[in-house]
Design a protein around this motif. Structure first.
Motif, PDB file in Angstrom:
ATOM      1  N   LEU A 208      12.032   2.367  -6.774  1.00 54.78           N
ATOM      2  CA  LEU A 208      11.567   3.460  -5.921  1.00 54.78           C
ATOM      3  C   LEU A 208      12.736   4.234  -5.330  1.00 54.78           C
ATOM      4  N   ARG A 209      13.761   3.525  -4.890  1.00 55.74           N
ATOM      5  CA  ARG A 209      14.928   4.219  -4.317  1.00 55.74           C
ATOM      6  C   ARG A 209      15.652   5.027  -5.379  1.00 55.74           C
ATOM      7  N   ALA A 210      15.732   4.502  -6.583  1.00 55.93           N
ATOM      8  CA  ALA A 210      16.427   5.217  -7.662  1.00 55.93           C
ATOM      9  C   ALA A 210      15.693   6.489  -8.051  1.00 55.93           C
ATOM     10  N   THR A 211      14.384   6.526  -7.788  1.00 62.06           N
ATOM     11  CA  THR A 211      13.584   7.692  -8.166  1.00 62.06           C
ATOM     12  C   THR A 211      13.171   8.519  -6.944  1.00 62.06           C
ATOM     13  N   ALA A 212      13.786   8.218  -5.794  1.00 67.72           N
ATOM     14  CA  ALA A 212      13.543   8.966  -4.552  1.00 67.72           C
ATOM     15  C   ALA A 212      12.070   8.969  -4.162  1.00 67.72           C
ATOM     16  N   ARG A 213      11.420   7.831  -4.347  1.00 69.04           N
ATOM     17  CA  ARG A 213      10.007   7.702  -3.968  1.00 69.04           C
ATOM     18  C   ARG A 213       9.855   6.819  -2.743  1.00 69.04           C
ATOM     19  N   SER A 214       8.867   7.134  -1.937  1.00 63.87           N
ATOM     20  CA  SER A 214       8.603   6.363  -0.730  1.00 63.87           C
ATOM     21  C   SER A 214       7.826   5.095  -1.062  1.00 63.87           C
ATOM     22  N   PRO A 215       8.112   3.988  -0.359  1.00 63.27           N
ATOM     23  CA  PRO A 215       7.349   2.757  -0.571  1.00 63.27           C
ATOM     24  C   PRO A 215       6.068   2.705   0.261  1.00 63.27           C
ATOM     25  N   MET A 216       5.771   3.740   1.037  1.00 59.93           N
ATOM     26  CA  MET A 216       4.680   3.676   2.004  1.00 59.93           C
ATOM     27  C   MET A 216       3.305   3.746   1.354  1.00 59.93           C
ATOM     28  N   ARG A 217       2.435   2.889   1.858  1.00 64.86           N
ATOM     29  CA  ARG A 217       1.017   2.943   1.509  1.00 64.86           C
ATOM     30  C   ARG A 217       0.264   3.597   2.657  1.00 64.86           C
ATOM     31  N   ALA A 218      -0.732   4.394   2.313  1.00 64.09           N
ATOM     32  CA  ALA A 218      -1.605   4.954   3.336  1.00 64.09           C
ATOM     33  C   ALA A 218      -2.378   3.818   4.009  1.00 64.09           C
ATOM     34  N   SER A 219      -2.720   3.990   5.265  1.00 62.45           N
ATOM     35  CA  SER A 219      -3.503   2.988   5.993  1.00 62.45           C
ATOM     36  C   SER A 219      -4.785   2.694   5.234  1.00 62.45           C
ATOM     37  N   HIS A 220      -5.159   1.408   5.179  1.00 69.26           N
ATOM     38  CA  HIS A 220      -6.383   1.077   4.449  1.00 69.26           C
ATOM     39  C   HIS A 220      -6.889  -0.313   4.796  1.00 69.26           C
ATOM     40  N   LEU A 221      -8.157  -0.497   4.526  1.00 72.61           N
ATOM     41  CA  LEU A 221      -8.832  -1.777   4.662  1.00 72.61           C
ATOM     42  C   LEU A 221      -9.389  -2.131   3.295  1.00 72.61           C
ATOM     43  N   HIS A 222      -9.084  -3.348   2.807  1.00 73.27           N
ATOM     44  CA  HIS A 222      -9.573  -3.787   1.503  1.00 73.27           C
ATOM     45  C   HIS A 222     -10.997  -4.328   1.608  1.00 73.27           C
ATOM     46  N   LEU A 223     -11.834  -3.967   0.647  1.00 71.85           N
ATOM     47  CA  LEU A 223     -13.184  -4.504   0.554  1.00 71.85           C
ATOM     48  C   LEU A 223     -13.484  -4.868  -0.898  1.00 71.85           C
TER      49      LEU A 223
END
Length: 293
Positions: A208-223
Protein backbone atom coordinates in the motif's frame (compact mmCIF):
# COMPACT_ATOMS: atom_id res chain seq x y z
CA UNK A 1 10.65 -1.18 -24.88
CA UNK A 2 12.34 -2.75 -27.88
CA UNK A 3 10.30 -4.56 -30.52
CA UNK A 4 9.82 -8.24 -29.78
CA UNK A 5 10.78 -10.44 -32.68
CA UNK A 6 8.40 -12.96 -34.19
CA UNK A 7 10.78 -15.75 -33.21
CA UNK A 8 10.75 -14.59 -29.58
CA UNK A 9 6.95 -14.36 -29.51
CA UNK A 10 6.67 -17.85 -30.98
CA UNK A 11 9.08 -19.25 -28.39
CA UNK A 12 7.10 -17.68 -25.53
CA UNK A 13 3.75 -18.83 -26.92
CA UNK A 14 5.05 -22.36 -27.32
CA UNK A 15 6.05 -22.46 -23.65
CA UNK A 16 2.55 -21.38 -22.61
CA UNK A 17 1.03 -24.24 -24.60
CA UNK A 18 3.50 -26.77 -23.18
CA UNK A 19 2.60 -25.76 -19.62
CA UNK A 20 -1.14 -25.82 -20.36
CA UNK A 21 -0.80 -29.23 -22.00
CA UNK A 22 0.87 -30.60 -18.88
CA UNK A 23 -2.49 -30.39 -17.10
CA UNK A 24 -4.38 -32.36 -19.74
CA UNK A 25 -4.55 -35.45 -17.56
CA UNK A 26 -6.10 -33.67 -14.57
CA UNK A 27 -8.90 -36.01 -13.41
CA UNK A 28 -11.24 -33.34 -12.08
CA UNK A 29 -12.63 -31.14 -14.90
CA UNK A 30 -13.04 -28.05 -12.74
CA UNK A 31 -9.48 -28.28 -11.41
CA UNK A 32 -8.23 -28.61 -14.96
CA UNK A 33 -10.24 -25.57 -16.05
CA UNK A 34 -8.83 -23.50 -13.19
CA UNK A 35 -5.15 -24.39 -13.58
CA UNK A 36 -5.26 -24.00 -17.36
CA UNK A 37 -6.91 -20.58 -17.12
CA UNK A 38 -4.51 -19.53 -14.35
CA UNK A 39 -1.54 -20.58 -16.49
CA UNK A 40 -2.74 -18.62 -19.53
CA UNK A 41 -3.50 -15.46 -17.53
CA UNK A 42 -0.27 -15.64 -15.54
CA UNK A 43 1.85 -16.06 -18.64
CA UNK A 44 -0.08 -13.25 -20.34
CA UNK A 45 0.81 -10.97 -17.42
CA UNK A 46 4.47 -11.98 -17.57
CA UNK A 47 4.65 -11.38 -21.32
CA UNK A 48 2.68 -8.12 -21.27
CA UNK A 49 4.82 -6.55 -18.53
CA UNK A 50 8.09 -8.17 -19.69
CA UNK A 51 8.79 -9.08 -16.06
CA UNK A 52 12.47 -9.04 -15.17
CA UNK A 53 14.14 -11.82 -13.20
CA UNK A 54 14.81 -9.39 -10.37
CA UNK A 55 11.13 -8.41 -10.26
CA UNK A 56 10.17 -12.09 -10.26
CA UNK A 57 12.51 -12.66 -7.30
CA UNK A 58 11.02 -9.71 -5.41
CA UNK A 59 7.52 -11.05 -6.04
CA UNK A 60 8.52 -14.46 -4.67
CA UNK A 61 10.04 -12.79 -1.61
CA UNK A 62 6.85 -10.78 -1.13
CA UNK A 63 4.62 -13.87 -1.25
CA UNK A 64 7.00 -15.69 1.08
CA UNK A 65 6.71 -12.83 3.57
CA UNK A 66 2.91 -12.95 3.29
CA UNK A 67 3.08 -16.63 4.21
CA UNK A 68 5.47 -16.13 7.10
CA UNK A 69 3.31 -13.51 8.83
CA UNK A 70 0.12 -15.55 8.44
CA UNK A 71 -0.92 -17.58 11.47
CA UNK A 72 -4.12 -18.72 13.20
CA UNK A 73 -4.91 -15.14 14.24
CA UNK A 74 -3.77 -13.19 11.18
CA UNK A 75 -4.54 -14.05 7.55
CA UNK A 76 -2.26 -11.92 5.39
CA UNK A 77 -3.27 -13.75 2.20
CA UNK A 78 -6.91 -12.71 2.72
CA UNK A 79 -5.67 -9.18 3.38
CA UNK A 80 -3.73 -9.25 0.11
CA UNK A 81 -6.78 -10.55 -1.72
CA UNK A 82 -8.83 -7.77 -0.13
CA UNK A 83 -6.59 -4.86 -1.15
CA UNK A 84 -6.34 -6.17 -4.72
CA UNK A 85 -10.11 -6.28 -4.97
CA UNK A 86 -10.03 -10.03 -5.56
CA UNK A 87 -12.11 -10.77 -2.47
CA UNK A 88 -14.79 -8.27 -3.46
CA UNK A 89 -14.85 -9.50 -7.06
CA UNK A 90 -15.27 -13.11 -5.93
CA UNK A 91 -18.14 -12.06 -3.67
CA UNK A 92 -19.75 -10.08 -6.50
CA UNK A 93 -19.55 -13.07 -8.83
CA UNK A 94 -20.95 -15.51 -6.27
CA UNK A 95 -23.73 -13.29 -4.93
CA UNK A 96 -25.60 -12.32 -8.05
CA UNK A 97 -28.13 -9.52 -7.79
CA UNK A 98 -31.53 -10.95 -6.91
CA UNK A 99 -34.62 -8.75 -6.63
CA UNK A 100 -34.32 -6.57 -3.52
CA UNK A 101 -31.91 -8.83 -1.60
CA UNK A 102 -29.36 -7.05 0.58
CA UNK A 103 -25.99 -6.80 -1.13
CA UNK A 104 -23.04 -8.83 0.12
CA UNK A 105 -19.57 -7.52 0.81
CA UNK A 106 -16.17 -8.72 2.03
CA UNK A 107 -15.87 -11.27 4.82
CA UNK A 108 -12.64 -9.82 6.15
CA UNK A 109 -9.88 -11.54 8.13
CA UNK A 110 -11.27 -11.11 11.66
CA UNK A 111 -14.23 -13.46 11.83
CA UNK A 112 -13.87 -16.10 14.56
CA UNK A 113 -15.98 -19.23 14.98
CA UNK A 114 -17.71 -19.86 18.29
CA UNK A 115 -18.82 -16.35 19.20
CA UNK A 116 -20.90 -15.96 22.39
CA UNK A 117 -24.68 -16.18 22.16
CA UNK A 118 -25.95 -12.78 23.30
CA UNK A 119 -29.62 -13.26 22.46
CA UNK A 120 -32.16 -10.63 21.45
CA UNK A 121 -31.31 -7.34 23.14
CA UNK A 122 -27.88 -8.60 24.15
CA UNK A 123 -24.63 -6.66 23.98
CA UNK A 124 -22.07 -7.88 21.45
CA UNK A 125 -19.60 -5.24 22.66
CA UNK A 126 -18.69 -7.41 25.63
CA UNK A 127 -16.88 -4.56 27.31
CA UNK A 128 -15.19 -3.17 24.20
CA UNK A 129 -14.70 0.60 24.42
CA UNK A 130 -16.95 2.78 22.30
CA UNK A 131 -20.19 4.71 22.14
CA UNK A 132 -23.18 2.42 22.83
CA UNK A 133 -25.13 1.68 19.65
CA UNK A 134 -28.62 0.19 19.48
CA UNK A 135 -29.15 -1.85 16.28
CA UNK A 136 -32.54 -3.12 15.26
CA UNK A 137 -34.33 -4.31 12.17
CA UNK A 138 -36.00 -7.21 10.45
CA UNK A 139 -34.89 -10.13 8.34
CA UNK A 140 -37.21 -11.05 5.46
CA UNK A 141 -37.04 -12.92 2.19
CA UNK A 142 -37.41 -11.10 -1.12
CA UNK A 143 -41.21 -11.51 -0.97
CA UNK A 144 -41.31 -9.67 2.35
CA UNK A 145 -42.00 -12.75 4.45
CA UNK A 146 -40.31 -12.58 7.88
CA UNK A 147 -37.49 -15.08 8.34
CA UNK A 148 -37.99 -16.65 11.74
CA UNK A 149 -35.01 -17.97 13.70
CA UNK A 150 -32.36 -16.60 11.35
CA UNK A 151 -28.92 -16.67 12.95
CA UNK A 152 -27.26 -13.25 12.93
CA UNK A 153 -23.53 -13.17 13.55
CA UNK A 154 -22.07 -9.78 14.48
CA UNK A 155 -18.46 -8.65 14.80
CA UNK A 156 -16.74 -5.29 14.84
CA UNK A 157 -13.71 -3.28 15.90
CA UNK A 158 -13.75 -1.21 19.08
CA UNK A 159 -13.42 2.57 19.40
CA UNK A 160 -9.63 2.20 19.07
CA UNK A 161 -10.04 0.49 15.70
CA UNK A 162 -8.97 -2.95 16.93
CA UNK A 163 -10.69 -6.33 16.90
CA UNK A 164 -10.38 -8.55 19.95
CA UNK A 165 -8.01 -10.97 18.17
CA UNK A 166 -5.54 -8.15 17.57
CA UNK A 167 -4.86 -7.72 21.28
CA UNK A 168 -3.31 -11.14 21.79
CA UNK A 169 -4.72 -11.64 25.30
CA UNK A 170 -7.60 -14.01 24.46
CA UNK A 171 -10.29 -11.42 25.17
CA UNK A 172 -13.64 -11.93 23.40
CA UNK A 173 -15.24 -8.56 22.67
CA UNK A 174 -17.06 -6.97 19.78
CA UNK A 175 -18.62 -10.21 18.58
CA UNK A 176 -21.65 -12.37 19.27
CA UNK A 177 -24.70 -13.97 17.71
CA UNK A 178 -28.46 -13.97 18.13
CA UNK A 179 -31.60 -15.18 16.33
CA UNK A 180 -34.60 -13.37 14.92
CA UNK A 181 -37.92 -13.67 16.74
CA UNK A 182 -41.22 -15.07 15.43
CA UNK A 183 -41.75 -11.91 13.38
CA UNK A 184 -38.26 -11.85 11.88
CA UNK A 185 -37.18 -8.99 14.12
CA UNK A 186 -33.86 -8.54 15.89
CA UNK A 187 -32.18 -5.99 18.13
CA UNK A 188 -28.91 -5.77 20.04
CA UNK A 189 -26.37 -3.40 21.52
CA UNK A 190 -22.95 -2.82 19.96
CA UNK A 191 -20.60 0.16 19.73
CA UNK A 192 -20.78 2.83 17.07
CA UNK A 193 -18.34 1.83 14.28
CA UNK A 194 -15.23 3.91 13.75
CA UNK A 195 -12.75 3.92 10.86
CA UNK A 196 -9.52 2.01 11.28
CA UNK A 197 -6.48 0.96 9.24
CA UNK A 198 -6.13 -2.62 8.10
CA UNK A 199 -2.98 -4.23 9.54
CA UNK A 200 -0.22 -2.47 7.63
CA UNK A 201 2.85 -3.63 9.53
CA UNK A 202 3.46 -6.50 7.10
CA UNK A 203 4.02 -7.02 3.38
CA UNK A 204 0.52 -5.86 2.43
CA UNK A 205 1.19 -2.58 4.22
CA UNK A 206 4.44 -2.24 2.25
CA UNK A 207 2.47 -2.74 -0.96
CA UNK A 208 0.00 0.00 0.00
CA UNK A 209 2.80 2.44 0.82
CA UNK A 210 4.60 1.64 -2.42
CA UNK A 211 1.43 2.45 -4.36
CA UNK A 212 0.50 5.53 -2.28
CA UNK A 213 -2.73 3.95 -1.07
CA UNK A 214 -4.36 4.46 2.30
CA UNK A 215 -4.83 1.47 4.63
CA UNK A 216 -8.04 2.95 6.08
CA UNK A 217 -11.32 1.11 6.11
CA UNK A 218 -14.58 3.00 6.31
CA UNK A 219 -16.45 2.55 9.60
CA UNK A 220 -18.55 -0.60 9.53
CA UNK A 221 -20.34 -3.31 11.43
CA UNK A 222 -20.09 -6.90 10.17
CA UNK A 223 -23.25 -8.99 9.83
CA UNK A 224 -23.63 -12.58 8.65
CA UNK A 225 -27.15 -13.98 8.39
CA UNK A 226 -27.92 -17.66 7.93
CA UNK A 227 -31.37 -19.23 7.53
CA UNK A 228 -32.72 -22.43 6.03
CA UNK A 229 -33.73 -22.04 2.40
CA UNK A 230 -31.89 -18.72 2.05
CA UNK A 231 -28.55 -17.71 0.64
CA UNK A 232 -26.15 -16.88 3.47
CA UNK A 233 -25.61 -13.14 3.58
CA UNK A 234 -22.25 -11.67 4.57
CA UNK A 235 -22.48 -7.92 4.62
CA UNK A 236 -21.55 -4.67 6.40
CA UNK A 237 -23.39 -1.65 7.70
CA UNK A 238 -21.59 1.62 6.89
CA UNK A 239 -22.49 4.81 8.80
CA UNK A 240 -23.18 7.70 6.45
CA UNK A 241 -20.81 10.64 6.44
CA UNK A 242 -17.67 8.59 7.00
CA UNK A 243 -14.64 10.18 5.36
CA UNK A 244 -13.44 6.87 3.89
CA UNK A 245 -16.59 5.69 2.10
CA UNK A 246 -15.06 6.53 -1.29
CA UNK A 247 -11.60 5.15 -0.52
CA UNK A 248 -12.22 1.99 1.51
CA UNK A 249 -8.97 0.02 1.27
CA UNK A 250 -10.69 -3.29 0.48
CA UNK A 251 -13.40 -1.89 -1.86
CA UNK A 252 -16.15 -3.18 0.43
CA UNK A 253 -18.50 -0.18 0.42
CA UNK A 254 -21.77 -0.44 -1.48
CA UNK A 255 -24.13 2.51 -1.58
CA UNK A 256 -27.08 0.34 -0.53
CA UNK A 257 -25.29 -0.57 2.72
CA UNK A 258 -24.78 3.01 3.92
CA UNK A 259 -27.14 3.90 6.76
CA UNK A 260 -27.87 6.97 8.82
CA UNK A 261 -26.79 6.96 12.47
CA UNK A 262 -29.31 8.59 14.76
CA UNK A 263 -27.31 10.23 17.54
CA UNK A 264 -29.02 10.44 20.91
CA UNK A 265 -28.41 12.86 23.75
CA UNK A 266 -27.59 11.37 27.18
CA UNK A 267 -31.09 11.94 28.59
CA UNK A 268 -32.88 10.08 25.79
CA UNK A 269 -34.46 6.85 27.09
CA UNK A 270 -33.07 3.69 25.50
CA UNK A 271 -35.41 1.25 23.73
CA UNK A 272 -34.93 -1.46 26.35
CA UNK A 273 -34.52 0.71 29.43
CA UNK A 274 -30.78 0.26 29.65
CA UNK A 275 -29.07 2.99 31.62
CA UNK A 276 -26.44 4.66 29.45
CA UNK A 277 -24.05 7.25 30.80
CA UNK A 278 -23.34 9.79 28.10
CA UNK A 279 -24.48 9.91 24.48
CA UNK A 280 -25.52 6.85 22.50
CA UNK A 281 -26.72 6.14 18.98
CA UNK A 282 -29.08 3.89 17.06
CA UNK A 283 -29.42 2.52 13.55
CA UNK A 284 -32.17 0.62 11.77
CA UNK A 285 -31.08 -2.13 9.40
CA UNK A 286 -33.57 -4.27 7.52
CA UNK A 287 -31.96 -7.28 5.85
CA UNK A 288 -33.40 -9.14 2.86
CA UNK A 289 -32.22 -12.66 2.03
CA UNK A 290 -32.12 -14.17 -1.43
CA UNK A 291 -33.29 -17.79 -1.85
CA UNK A 292 -30.67 -20.51 -1.60
CA UNK A 293 -29.16 -21.47 -4.96
Amino acid sequence: MSEISAEQREREAALVERVVASFAGTPDPRTRELVEALTRHLHAFLRETRLTENEWKRAIDFLTAVGHITDDRRQEFILLSDVLGASMQTITINNEAYANATEATVFGPFFVEGSPHVGLGGDVAGGAPGEPLWVEGTVTDTDGTPVVGARIEVWEADADGLYDVQYGDDRVTGRGHLHTDDQGRYHFWAVTPTPYPIPDDGPVGELLRATARSPMRASHLHLMVEAEGCRTLVTHVFPSGDAHLDSDSVFGVRDSLIVDVDQQIPTTPTPDGRVVTGPWARIDVDLVLAPAP
